[in-house]
Scaffold this motif. Structure first.
Motif, PDB file in Angstrom:
ATOM      1  N   PRO A   1       0.809  -1.218   0.000  1.00 48.36           N
ATOM      2  CA  PRO A   1       0.000   0.000   0.000  1.00 48.36           C
ATOM      3  C   PRO A   1       0.851   1.282   0.000  1.00 48.36           C
ATOM      4  CG  PRO A   1      -0.671  -1.496   1.776  1.00 48.36           C
ATOM      5  CD  PRO A   1       0.563  -2.057   1.180  1.00 48.36           C
ATOM      6  N   ASP A   2       2.082   1.192   0.521  1.00 51.45           N
ATOM      7  CA  ASP A   2       2.942   2.394   0.581  1.00 51.45           C
ATOM      8  C   ASP A   2       3.776   2.580  -0.678  1.00 51.45           C
ATOM      9  OD1 ASP A   2       1.998   2.591   3.123  1.00 51.45           O
ATOM     10  OD2 ASP A   2       3.762   1.661   4.055  1.00 51.45           O
ATOM     11  N   ARG A   3       3.743   1.584  -1.550  1.00 50.23           N
ATOM     12  CA  ARG A   3       4.641   1.567  -2.705  1.00 50.23           C
ATOM     13  C   ARG A   3       4.437   2.784  -3.642  1.00 50.23           C
ATOM     14  NH1 ARG A   3       9.275  -1.248  -3.311  1.00 50.23           N
ATOM     15  NH2 ARG A   3       9.862  -0.680  -5.399  1.00 50.23           N
ATOM     16  N   PRO A   4       3.195   3.161  -3.995  1.00 54.10           N
ATOM     17  CA  PRO A   4       3.037   4.292  -4.923  1.00 54.10           C
ATOM     18  C   PRO A   4       3.663   5.591  -4.388  1.00 54.10           C
ATOM     19  CG  PRO A   4       0.989   3.070  -4.745  1.00 54.10           C
ATOM     20  CD  PRO A   4       1.913   2.503  -3.709  1.00 54.10           C
ATOM     21  N   LEU A   5       3.472   5.841  -3.099  1.00 58.58           N
ATOM     22  CA  LEU A   5       4.030   7.058  -2.504  1.00 58.58           C
ATOM     23  C   LEU A   5       5.559   6.998  -2.509  1.00 58.58           C
ATOM     24  CD1 LEU A   5       2.882   9.572  -1.171  1.00 58.58           C
ATOM     25  CD2 LEU A   5       3.219   8.469   1.046  1.00 58.58           C
ATOM     26  N   PHE A   6       6.068   5.837  -2.173  1.00 57.64           N
ATOM     27  CA  PHE A   6       7.516   5.600  -2.133  1.00 57.64           C
ATOM     28  C   PHE A   6       8.123   5.819  -3.524  1.00 57.64           C
ATOM     29  CE2 PHE A   6      10.888   2.230  -2.372  1.00 57.64           C
ATOM     30  CZ  PHE A   6      11.749   2.752  -1.422  1.00 57.64           C
ATOM     31  N   GLU A   7       7.474   5.248  -4.534  1.00 55.65           N
ATOM     32  CA  GLU A   7       8.004   5.369  -5.896  1.00 55.65           C
ATOM     33  C   GLU A   7       7.891   6.799  -6.413  1.00 55.65           C
ATOM     34  OE1 GLU A   7       6.319   2.326  -8.388  1.00 55.65           O
ATOM     35  OE2 GLU A   7       7.577   0.785  -7.444  1.00 55.65           O
ATOM     36  N   ALA A   8       6.824   7.475  -6.027  1.00 51.88           N
ATOM     37  CA  ALA A   8       6.675   8.868  -6.480  1.00 51.88           C
ATOM     38  C   ALA A   8       7.754   9.737  -5.840  1.00 51.88           C
ATOM     39  CB  ALA A   8       5.289   9.391  -6.111  1.00 51.88           C
TER      40      ALA A   8
END
Ligand SMILES: C[S@@+](CC[C@H](N)C(=O)[O-])C[C@H]1O[C@@H](n2cnc3c(N)ncnc32)[C@H](O)[C@@H]1O
Length: 420
Positions: free
Chosen positions: A50-57
């Protein structure tokens, strides 16, 4: 900033934080920034889905392609936060391009130098957003390359040429890598910029496909890689790169292309070597030079150099402070201080008056002796117009673990200001 020089500058203070033991000295505003930067938590190895999109952005292309010894991107971001579009940021030891990516995102003019062509190629790719049309073509071509390579595996086609020493790979993986590389070579002939991206995707996966444990360890490991897997990895890598780029770069962002200089930072940045960079044109230097005797960047990337057709001999000759250099300790330290002076004096020439040179450097252990990473810089700076105005350091025992009676190894951030 410098305008808030603390009268107690140079007086070393120790501020104990659990597990870090932060120590600072110098101008109060600057030491605060340096200390905050050093205390930014490391990039986690695994991130919950769930945290991956924020991390990648947040990290985008920084997450593409490993590079041992690279700098924490958020540390660099913290050190750049007062810079504004159009200013010039430089890294004379650019490595995988961390500083350039952060500079490009802020609309800065960026300059990087490194002795390794791989480093410059990687920095260019990471600091230059792929146009949307090229992202689409990349996905399509990565798919067709991957499929053509799988066909080769199925038909057991022998590769038209050898790229690396087969002993470094499981036999079937080596054959597949050769086939994949051959398919990429076809793209390079038809569309050189796209071929270059595919080559760097290949570079990102080659150590994982070899018997080498990791890029910083030449120890051999047994890997279980099924037939067809490396061809699929290439496609996955392309999809990952496009996803990271889309998440990271603002839609209307058109960063200035980086200026990249190949060569030895001790010499190539001097006008006598034909360097065209203008005197006093750089607003800030942020860099992390090789830590004395800690890494061997040449050996880290030997597998990649073989597949990318990079001649390692200039790197072998010019890499500074490498672990493989076998010299008596005293001689080594002397040489390191001379090296430090050489590249620092190039920064002295290029920095604007009042500009900052921020250096991240670690202690090292050579011949069972702990060497303070900051000292050679502080000493070399004494005979330049770069004044050490602030510093911070923390314990980083995980990079080089010291054993009693040696104290824990530290990493230092030093800020030098170019004086009149
Ligand atoms: C600590 S790494 C820099 C990592 C970089 N900050 C990053 O985030 O990827 C040091 C770099 O210095 C380069 N290097 C070593 N000797 C050099 C020299 N004489 N001139 C220029 N670059 C050199 C190495 O190739 C390596 O990429």
């Amino acid at each position: 900033m410098l305008t808030h020089l603390d009268p107690s500058a140079k007086l070393r203070r120790s501020l104990s934080l659990p597990g870090h033991n932060l120590r600072t000295f110098g101008a109060s505003e600057l030491t605060k920034v340096l200390g905050e930067a050093l205390l930014i938590p490391g990039v986690p190895e695994r991130v919950p889905a769930p945290d991956r999109p924020l991390f990648e952005a947040s990290l985008g292309p920084h997450l593409f392609h490993s590079y041992a010894g690279r700098t924490h991107p958020l540390l660099v971001r913290h050190l750049c936060r007062d810079l504004t579009a159009g200013q010039t940021l430089m890294d004379p030891f650019v490595g995988s391009g961390t500083v350039l990516v952060e500079g490009a995102r802020l609309g800065l003019q960026t300059i990087g130098c490194d002795v390794s062509p791989l480093s410059l190629r990687l920095s260019r790719l990471k600091a230059t957003p792929l146009p949307p049309s090229m992202q689409q073509t990349l996905l399509e071509r990565a798919k067709s390359v991957s499929e053509a390579s799988l066909e080769r595996v199925k038909k057991r086609l022998s590769p038209p040429r050898n790229y690396d020493d087969p002993r470094f790979y499981p036999p079937h993986v080596y054959l597949e890598l050769c086939g994949l590389r051959t398919e990429i070579a076809r793209v390079c002939q038809q569309d050189a910029p796209l071929g270059e991206v595919l080559l760097l995707l290949f570079s990102a996966l080659v150590v994982k496909a070899s018997n080498q444990r990791s890029e910083s360890s030449t120890a051999s490991v047994e890997r279980h890689i099924g037939k067809g897997m490396v061809s699929r990895w290439l496609l996955n890598k392309a999809e990952e790169l496009v996803r990271l780029e889309r998440a990271f770069w603002p839609a209307d962002c058109k960063p200035l292309p980086p200026t990249l200089i190949l060569g030895d930072a001790r010499t190539v940045l001097q006008p006598s070597a034909g360097c065209k960079l203008a005197l006093r044109s750089v607003d800030r230097v942020i860099t992390s030079p090789p830590y004395l005797g800690t890494y061997d960047y040449l050996n880290h990337h030997l597998r990649r150099y073989a597949w990318l057709g990079i001649d390692p001999s200039p790197i072998e000759r010019d890499e500074m402070a490498a672990r493989r250099h076998r010299l008596p300790l005293g001689k080594r330290r002397q040489l390191h201080e001379a090296d430090t002076w050489n590249w620092l004096s190039a920064m002295e020439r290029l920095l604007k008056v009042g500009g900052q040179c921020v250096i991240l450097v670690g202690d090292s252990v050579v011949d069972e002796t702990l060497l303070d990473g900051a000292e050679p810089i502080e000493r070399a700076a004494e005979s330049t117009k770069l004044e050490v105005v602030a510093g911070a350091s923390v314990e980083r025992p995980h990079v080089v673990r010291t054993v009693e009676p040696l104290p824990p190894r530290r990493e230092h951030l030093l800020c030098l200001i170019r004086r009149e």
